[in-house]
Design an enzyme around this catalytic site. Sequence first.
Site, short mmCIF file in Angstrom:
data_model
loop_
_atom_site.label_atom_id
_atom_site.label_comp_id
_atom_site.label_asym_id
_atom_site.label_seq_id
_atom_site.Cartn_x
_atom_site.Cartn_y
_atom_site.Cartn_z
CD GLU A 77 -2.44 -1.37 2.69
OE1 GLU A 77 -3.60 -1.79 2.74
OE2 GLU A 77 -1.77 -1.14 3.70
CG ASP A 115 -4.76 -4.20 8.63
OD1 ASP A 115 -5.01 -5.33 8.16
OD2 ASP A 115 -3.63 -3.85 8.97
#
Length: 356
Positions: free
Chosen positions: A65, A236
Amino acid sequence: MSAKPSDLAYVPFVSVHNMMRLIHRIGIDEMLCGIAAEIEADFLRWEAFDKTPRVASHSADGVIELMPTSDGDVYGFKYVNGHPKNTRTGLQTVTAFGLLARVDTGYPVLLSEMTILTALRTAAMSALAAKHLAPKGARTMAMIGNGAQCEFQALAFRAICGIDAVRLFDIDRAATDKAMANLADSGLTLTACDSPEAAIEGADIITTCTADKQYATILGDNMVGAGVHINAIGGDCPGKTELHRDILLRSGIFVEYPPQTRVEGEIQALDPDHPVTELWQVMAGSAPGRTSRDQITLFDSVGFAIEDFSALRYVRARLDDTGLFERLDMIADPDDARDLFGMVQRARQGLAGGIE
Ligand code: NAD
């Protein structure tokens, strides 16, 4: 004309080695409290930031990410991965590095390791959320999942929330033993537990911090009694959660940035318009936090770019005093700004002369 970079072209770099020295120089409690204070100050100027959900590249094994944000003066981003299987081959589940740059020139002003800094900022953020949401006088925390983040979480809750007892559980007893040994001198009363049910007995705060790329049920609905605060760290990612959906339906839910949490957090299991409260509004006093002693409060933590920005700025502000950085020759800086090619050519002459 020299090809030697000017001072601006040298980027301060905080290596893993220097990050560890910085923690010991400052003291981990002070650093956790300092990062929490930076995050709170930045959450109080929430509207000043460019905000976007992080850009995620998913694979069967994990996720990579990028997490960018800017306050108009400074731009920052973090590169971070999440690969739950990594620990089986001796690698970390989460690794990261990050960068700050000036918005007016675009020149970087800091490059830093962020594997350790992410653990610090995640713990600081969790404890900051609990400071606003946990029941008054909370002293005992259950810590389910005793991997890389565990000790940082325990120490942040001690420093920021006054927790003095931690009850630990992990499916891998070696992880619990590691955490017990690392926290032995912390002053916390530590209890190693054989089940999640045993760990949450008498706990005012329950932290779930496990890693598995699936819809897991670390906490079942009948395990969670009235009045606790849940700090859910491990859910998450899309398809990666820790709590039974019914717990969410009974809880007041607090999030960092809804457009990101709706995709990545525990609330991916709920309708897209299920009400949640943004934590920055609780900090600013424009939304209520805990509304009763019996309420279950849930911090559905996924980790947001502003927290990394705050942590990087905290580190940047300490470099001049401590000198704990190296200067990276990272930005090409020709004397004539348009003569980049000429600089490369002249370097060849230098190399032919034996300068390497
Ligand atoms: P880690 O792999 O080092 O530790 C995870 C631990 O969870 C391991 O010890 C494992 O044995 C244990 N575990 C797995 N399934 C379990 C279960 N069912 N019950 C009890 N224990 C179980 O990972 P880490 O670096 O400590 O990260 C933990 C989680 O937190 C990861 O999912 C990571 O993605 C997430 N994380 C979130 C944030 C955030 O800001 N929300 C930041 C960092 C990490």
